[in-house]
Scaffold this motif. Sequence first.
Motif, PDB file in Angstrom:
ATOM      1  N   ASP A  87       0.349   0.500  10.088  1.00  0.00           N
ATOM      2  CA  ASP A  87       1.605   0.660   9.366  1.00  0.00           C
ATOM      3  C   ASP A  87       1.405   1.126   7.932  1.00  0.00           C
ATOM      4  O   ASP A  87       2.355   1.610   7.297  1.00  0.00           O
ATOM      5  CB  ASP A  87       2.382  -0.657   9.360  1.00  0.00           C
ATOM      6  N   SER A  88       0.194   0.964   7.400  1.00  0.00           N
ATOM      7  CA  SER A  88      -0.060   1.375   6.018  1.00  0.00           C
ATOM      8  C   SER A  88      -0.326   2.873   5.890  1.00  0.00           C
ATOM      9  O   SER A  88      -0.361   3.395   4.777  1.00  0.00           O
ATOM     10  CB  SER A  88      -1.262   0.608   5.457  1.00  0.00           C
TER      11      SER A  88
ATOM     12  N   LEU B  25       0.817  -1.209   0.000  1.00  0.00           N
ATOM     13  CA  LEU B  25       0.000   0.000   0.000  1.00  0.00           C
ATOM     14  C   LEU B  25       0.853   1.262   0.000  1.00  0.00           C
ATOM     15  O   LEU B  25       0.523   2.251  -0.666  1.00  0.00           O
ATOM     16  CB  LEU B  25      -0.939  -0.005   1.208  1.00  0.00           C
ATOM     17  N   ALA B  26       1.951   1.237   0.745  1.00  0.00           N
ATOM     18  CA  ALA B  26       2.843   2.399   0.766  1.00  0.00           C
ATOM     19  C   ALA B  26       3.409   2.664  -0.623  1.00  0.00           C
ATOM     20  O   ALA B  26       3.504   3.822  -1.063  1.00  0.00           O
ATOM     21  CB  ALA B  26       3.977   2.168   1.771  1.00  0.00           C
ATOM     22  N   GLU B  27       3.745   1.590  -1.336  1.00  0.00           N
ATOM     23  CA  GLU B  27       4.281   1.746  -2.698  1.00  0.00           C
ATOM     24  C   GLU B  27       3.192   2.230  -3.658  1.00  0.00           C
ATOM     25  O   GLU B  27       3.434   3.087  -4.515  1.00  0.00           O
ATOM     26  CB  GLU B  27       4.843   0.412  -3.175  1.00  0.00           C
ATOM     27  N   MET B  28       1.989   1.707  -3.485  1.00  0.00           N
ATOM     28  CA  MET B  28       0.879   2.096  -4.364  1.00  0.00           C
ATOM     29  C   MET B  28       0.502   3.560  -4.206  1.00  0.00           C
ATOM     30  O   MET B  28       0.022   4.195  -5.159  1.00  0.00           O
ATOM     31  CB  MET B  28      -0.356   1.235  -4.054  1.00  0.00           C
ATOM     32  N   THR B  29       0.709   4.108  -3.008  1.00  0.00           N
ATOM     33  CA  THR B  29       0.204   5.451  -2.698  1.00  0.00           C
ATOM     34  C   THR B  29       1.300   6.491  -2.511  1.00  0.00           C
ATOM     35  O   THR B  29       1.005   7.631  -2.134  1.00  0.00           O
ATOM     36  CB  THR B  29      -0.655   5.394  -1.425  1.00  0.00           C
ATOM     37  N   GLY B  30       2.541   6.101  -2.729  1.00  0.00           N
ATOM     38  CA  GLY B  30       3.624   7.068  -2.583  1.00  0.00           C
ATOM     39  C   GLY B  30       3.913   7.444  -1.147  1.00  0.00           C
ATOM     40  O   GLY B  30       4.162   8.619  -0.844  1.00  0.00           O
ATOM     41  N   GLY B  31       3.846   6.456  -0.250  1.00  0.00           N
ATOM     42  CA  GLY B  31       4.208   6.711   1.143  1.00  0.00           C
ATOM     43  C   GLY B  31       3.200   6.246   2.170  1.00  0.00           C
ATOM     44  O   GLY B  31       3.506   6.177   3.358  1.00  0.00           O
TER      45      GLY B  31
END
Length: 389
Positions: A285-286, A259-265
């Motif tokens: 953590d997401s 999710l962090a990669e999908m949303t830029g952080g």
Amino acid sequence: MSTIGQVIKCKAAVAWEHGKSLVIEDVEVAPPQAHEVRVKVCSTGVCHTDWEYLYGTGEGIEMRPFPLVLGHEGAGIVESVGPGVTKFSPGDKVIPLFLPQCGECKRCLSPKTNQCRKNWDKTQMGVLADGTSRISCKGQQVYQFIGVSTFCQYTVVSDISLTKIRNDAPLEKVCLLGCGVSTGYGAALKTGQVEKDSICAVFGLGAVGLAAVMGCLAAGAKRIIGVDINPDKFEKAAALGATECVNPNDYSEPIQEVLAEMTGGGVDYAFECVGNAAVMKAAFDSTIDAWGTCVIVGWTDRDLLSIDILKLLMGRTVKGTYFGGWKSVQDVPKLVDDYMNQRLKLDEFITHNLTLDQINQAFDLLKCGKSIRSVISLCDSQEKPEGTS
């Protein structure tokens, strides 16, 4: 012949002991006492909390009272009222509430919370204010689940644990506002206070999670990511507002990293709607650092939540919610109005319509992930109790 003031004999699904299937029994429901209302239950949803209470292995199982009538997501018609009741009359359409609103205590008078605690200790132990239940079977007391018990054709509740709704509301639909849909929808709108154009993730796409998706959409979120290990739920999530869905089993890395990669952080808001401590941690953590908010919606009494303190110090927020933050008596009728005015969806949550003698089937469907909400019919919603006009 009027039933007012009389003991009513009817059917109920009785849980005789933990871990065993429900049994349809003939029960007796006593007349309401002071500040109590007897309700003819017409429809009830089957919630995961009902299943968890009966079959779950959480802490304090030995303290759970049996025999018990479960059910807390119902709607019905007032049959009679006890002394001192002024807000209800026979024939009123109503929704019983597992969360009371007395309107007088410090919590009720505060805009910061919906958590009225009047009679709380009693209802958590399956009894009403006087320490007893109004339901009996085979000569013994049957406890009332969180003071409600909608798996019974009649039930008696406190007058502060009941709300009157509009007369044209379909009880077989609006019963869902007694718990699941209200909880998830309010988690986004009331507790999370999702902002317009934000990015949200909803963990768990059961009824509560799908309602959270719907709440995020109503709040104007621009991106709503559904997270579930059951891809069969993705189509329903998309219909209720999810812009995309992901299955954690499709990735080798933890879902929070995905999710962090999908949303830029990270996401602005994450909603945990499963009731699992590991999923709660993943949801927290997401979220993005500095302002990310995680709302814990799922119920469990099994685990402790372990989170990275540094992540908390860097600006993330974690919140809990109960019944979506709604003040039960005053807000549920407004949600009914929203449904009637097509501002809130309910029909889409109902995957099965069953009868009381199919209650165990409803539990099986829920556990296997084959239903969103099964609605149990206990009577004709247009039929009024005897003795009412």
